[in-house]
Design a protein around this motif. Structure first.
Motif, PDB file in Angstrom:
ATOM      1  N   ASN A  29       0.992  -1.110   0.236  1.00 53.27           N
ATOM      2  CA  ASN A  29      -0.202  -0.427   0.061  1.00 53.27           C
ATOM      3  C   ASN A  29       0.906   1.147  -0.102  1.00 53.27           C
ATOM      4  O   ASN A  29       0.708   2.283   1.293  1.00 53.27           O
ATOM      5  CB  ASN A  29      -1.121  -0.026   0.933  1.00 53.27           C
ATOM      6  CG  ASN A  29      -0.082  -0.204   2.050  1.00 53.27           C
ATOM      7  OD1 ASN A  29      -1.051  -1.158   2.834  1.00 53.27           O
ATOM      8  ND2 ASN A  29       0.582   0.964   3.016  1.00 53.27           N
TER       9      ASN A  29
ATOM     10  N   VAL B  34       0.958   3.849  -1.904  1.00 54.31           N
ATOM     11  CA  VAL B  34      -0.594   4.899  -2.461  1.00 54.31           C
ATOM     12  C   VAL B  34      -1.897   4.571  -1.862  1.00 54.31           C
ATOM     13  O   VAL B  34      -2.230   3.175  -2.084  1.00 54.31           O
ATOM     14  CB  VAL B  34      -0.195   5.436  -3.552  1.00 54.31           C
ATOM     15  CG1 VAL B  34      -1.548   6.374  -3.647  1.00 54.31           C
ATOM     16  CG2 VAL B  34       0.757   5.978  -3.619  1.00 54.31           C
ATOM     17  N   VAL B  35      -2.386   5.262  -0.874  1.00 48.72           N
ATOM     18  CA  VAL B  35      -3.919   4.906  -0.514  1.00 48.72           C
ATOM     19  C   VAL B  35      -4.854   6.033  -0.639  1.00 48.72           C
ATOM     20  O   VAL B  35      -4.687   7.521  -1.513  1.00 48.72           O
ATOM     21  CB  VAL B  35      -4.695   4.603   0.513  1.00 48.72           C
ATOM     22  CG1 VAL B  35      -3.627   3.242   0.908  1.00 48.72           C
ATOM     23  CG2 VAL B  35      -3.785   5.713   1.724  1.00 48.72           C
ATOM     24  N   GLU B  36      -5.903   5.589  -1.815  1.00 45.83           N
ATOM     25  CA  GLU B  36      -6.992   7.249  -1.415  1.00 45.83           C
ATOM     26  C   GLU B  36      -8.205   7.852  -0.557  1.00 45.83           C
ATOM     27  O   GLU B  36      -8.851   6.613   0.500  1.00 45.83           O
ATOM     28  CB  GLU B  36      -8.249   6.795  -2.776  1.00 45.83           C
ATOM     29  CG  GLU B  36      -8.590   8.445  -3.378  1.00 45.83           C
ATOM     30  CD  GLU B  36      -9.568   7.952  -4.573  1.00 45.83           C
ATOM     31  OE1 GLU B  36     -10.623   7.888  -4.951  1.00 45.83           O
ATOM     32  OE2 GLU B  36      -9.012   7.192  -5.784  1.00 45.83           O
TER      33      GLU B  36
ATOM     34  N   ALA C 131       2.227   9.286  -5.868  1.00 45.10           N
ATOM     35  CA  ALA C 131       0.993   9.924  -4.716  1.00 45.10           C
ATOM     36  C   ALA C 131       0.790  11.836  -5.179  1.00 45.10           C
ATOM     37  O   ALA C 131       1.778  12.133  -5.772  1.00 45.10           O
ATOM     38  CB  ALA C 131       1.671   9.692  -3.386  1.00 45.10           C
ATOM     39  N   GLU C 132      -0.566  12.247  -4.257  1.00 44.76           N
ATOM     40  CA  GLU C 132      -0.845  13.742  -4.702  1.00 44.76           C
ATOM     41  C   GLU C 132      -0.881  14.515  -3.212  1.00 44.76           C
ATOM     42  O   GLU C 132      -0.288  15.349  -3.393  1.00 44.76           O
ATOM     43  CB  GLU C 132      -2.059  13.477  -5.091  1.00 44.76           C
ATOM     44  CG  GLU C 132      -2.357  12.763  -6.712  1.00 44.76           C
ATOM     45  CD  GLU C 132      -4.167  12.882  -7.129  1.00 44.76           C
ATOM     46  OE1 GLU C 132      -3.784  12.912  -8.483  1.00 44.76           O
ATOM     47  OE2 GLU C 132      -4.485  13.161  -5.955  1.00 44.76           O
TER      48      GLU C 132
ATOM     49  N   SER D 220       6.234   5.985  -2.633  1.00 50.52           N
ATOM     50  CA  SER D 220       4.561   6.275  -2.633  1.00 50.52           C
ATOM     51  C   SER D 220       4.733   7.418  -3.962  1.00 50.52           C
ATOM     52  O   SER D 220       4.102   7.300  -4.445  1.00 50.52           O
ATOM     53  CB  SER D 220       5.163   7.049  -1.797  1.00 50.52           C
ATOM     54  OG  SER D 220       4.070   5.987  -0.514  1.00 50.52           O
TER      55      SER D 220
ATOM     56  N   THR E  42      -8.429  12.009  -2.989  1.00 49.09           N
ATOM     57  CA  THR E  42      -6.721  12.394  -3.393  1.00 49.09           C
ATOM     58  C   THR E  42      -5.590  11.241  -3.208  1.00 49.09           C
ATOM     59  O   THR E  42      -6.070  10.751  -2.447  1.00 49.09           O
ATOM     60  CB  THR E  42      -6.341  13.401  -2.034  1.00 49.09           C
ATOM     61  OG1 THR E  42      -7.397  14.589  -2.645  1.00 49.09           O
ATOM     62  CG2 THR E  42      -5.128  13.837  -2.004  1.00 49.09           C
ATOM     63  N   ARG E  43      -5.235  10.649  -3.644  1.00 47.44           N
ATOM     64  CA  ARG E  43      -3.906   9.310  -3.653  1.00 47.44           C
ATOM     65  C   ARG E  43      -2.568  10.424  -3.069  1.00 47.44           C
ATOM     66  O   ARG E  43      -2.522  11.039  -3.072  1.00 47.44           O
ATOM     67  CB  ARG E  43      -3.923   9.519  -5.342  1.00 47.44           C
ATOM     68  CG  ARG E  43      -4.166   8.257  -6.081  1.00 47.44           C
ATOM     69  CD  ARG E  43      -3.897   8.863  -7.338  1.00 47.44           C
ATOM     70  NE  ARG E  43      -2.666   7.788  -7.296  1.00 47.44           N
ATOM     71  CZ  ARG E  43      -2.168   6.671  -7.655  1.00 47.44           C
ATOM     72  NH1 ARG E  43      -3.974   5.884  -7.517  1.00 47.44           N
ATOM     73  NH2 ARG E  43      -1.375   5.250  -7.539  1.00 47.44           N
TER      74      ARG E  43
END
Length: 411
Positions: A337, A339-341, A369-370, A364, A345-346
């Motif tokens: 994991n 990156v998660v939302e 990732a954002e 990430s 948003t990521r």
């Protein structure tokens, strides 16, 4: 008259800068000078201030100037011991015991760092030595050696090349390699120029609109208090932030304690009349240990959003308990994991220790990732600069990739 050469070596100062050995008497002080320099850049560079991180970029030069492998090991050890000086005191506080467990971890991790760099050290200058340093840097950035790879010099990329992303990371690595060659004076000038430019044109990552990180000062009691009053206090805090315009509220690592179905129902009910989403630290018990997690809660549902990839070695992550079937330690989900939302948003979640090492945040970033969300529970670091170093490190990474950053810590 034709001058007669004596065959003596260059002057000590000249031989020091060229990285060559010399039999002259003053040259016997060179190892001590190099080790002292490594201790200084480790101590100051990792003092918890973002703008001092570029000092760590000098470490490869000191490593390359070592006249022999023993000195290279001593230089590496001095740098790492100084950079991670708060560890013995922190581990001692975590265990509520004497300082010896912390000293053991501190010295053991330092020996690993020094061993890798000593093994790859090469006397002959040139790009072969630079490539050997590259191997050492990569080894200390990723598992298994990267598990204790804190104080990585490449972290300074975010100060020197803010917003450059992967190009900035590449440029920083190139600078580190050139530091090990005869072209180091040119790179010193470049480093000084970039550092001065960053100091006069500071950039600082800010949270996304509507995202609020909440710092707490609950000390050792965070997450250990099992009363309803404790949970009600947290709920009131979240509602207060929501009333002031927060769309997403972040609470520190371990805030909720052990995550259960009863606690899940309690929080969903508490947020039912609110549009806020809570992201908070908790622990999920498993058969042979537990997961250090971040839980996302809204008025409709709740779920475990992120499982920590790298808990603190020894104090949390204890793999030998699995091998002996004793169990009890935190599980490491190394590359899971990244990156998660959350709220569309990521995000790149990084919990506590993950902020000190390179691969979790780099993984990430690789997965797009954002926003960076950094949480920690640093009550055990009281009297040391560990939390400040965590914040400086993750701030530098967020600056490098020009991403919003939300932080939430308990002290």
């Amino acid at each position: 008259m034709i001058p007669v050469t004596s065959g003596r070596s260059p002057t000590p100062a000249f031989s020091v800068w060229r990285g060559r050995s010399s039999p002259s008497i003053p040259d016997c002080w060179r190892p001590a000078q190099l080790v002292a320099g490594a201790v200084a850049i480790g101590w100051i560079g990792w003092s918890g201030h973002v703008m001092t991180l570029p000092l760590a970029m000098l470490f490869p030069a000191l490593w390359a100037w070592a006249p022999n492998r023993v000195t290279a090991a001593a230089v590496s050890m001095g740098y790492f011991l100084a950079a991670s000086r708060g560890l013995p005191q922190g581990v001692s506080a975590f265990y509520a015991a004497d300082i010896w467990p912390g000293l053991a971890l501190w010295i053991g991790a330092s020996c690993l760092f020094a061993g890798v760099h000593a093994a790859l050290w090469l006397r002959q200058p040139g790009w072969t030595r630079a490539l050997r340093y590259l191997v050492a840097a990569v080894l200390m950035a990723f598992p298994p050696f990267g598990i204790t790879g804190w104080a990585h010099p490449v972290t300074a990329a975010g100060v020197l090349f803010p917003g450059w992303g992967w190009w900035g990371l590449t440029a920083a690595v190139a600078m580190l390699l050139v530091m090990t060659t005869r072209a180091w004076p040119v790179m010193m000038i470049v480093l000084a120029g970039l550092w001065l430019w960053s100091a006069t044109n500071p950039t600082k990552p800010t949270p996304s609109a509507g995202w609020r990180g909440v710092d707490l000062s609950l000390g050792r009691g965070l997450g250990r208090e099992r009363s309803l009053a404790y949970q009600n206090m947290l709920m009131a805090l979240v509602r207060e932030r929501a009333a002031s315009g927060a769309r997403v509220v972040i609470l520190p690592e371990s805030t909720l304690g052990f995550w259960t179905q009863t606690l899940e129902g309690l929080w969903i009910k508490a947020l039912r009349d609110s549009n806020v989403t809570l992201l908070a630290g908790a622990a999920v018990l498993e058969r042979h240990g537990y997961d250090n997690v971040m839980v996302a809660i809204s008025g409709r549902r709740a779920n475990v959003l992120y499982r920590e990839r790298m808990p603190v070695p020894v104090s949390m992550w204890q793999p030998w308990t699995t091998w002996t079937a004793a169990g009890g330690g935190a599980r490491a989900h190394f590359f899971a994991n990244p990156v998660v939302e959350l709220a569309g948003t990521r995000i790149a979640p990084v919990i506590c220790y993950e902020q000190l090492i390179a691969w979790p945040i780099l993984q990430s970033m690789w997965f797009g990732a954002e926003t960076v969300v950094a949480v920690g529970n640093g009550w055990w670091t009281h009297g040391s600069s560990i939390v400040d170093i965590q914040k400086a490190s993750i701030t530098a990474w967020a600056q490098l990739f020009a991403l919003p950053l939300v932080m939430s810590f308990n002290t």
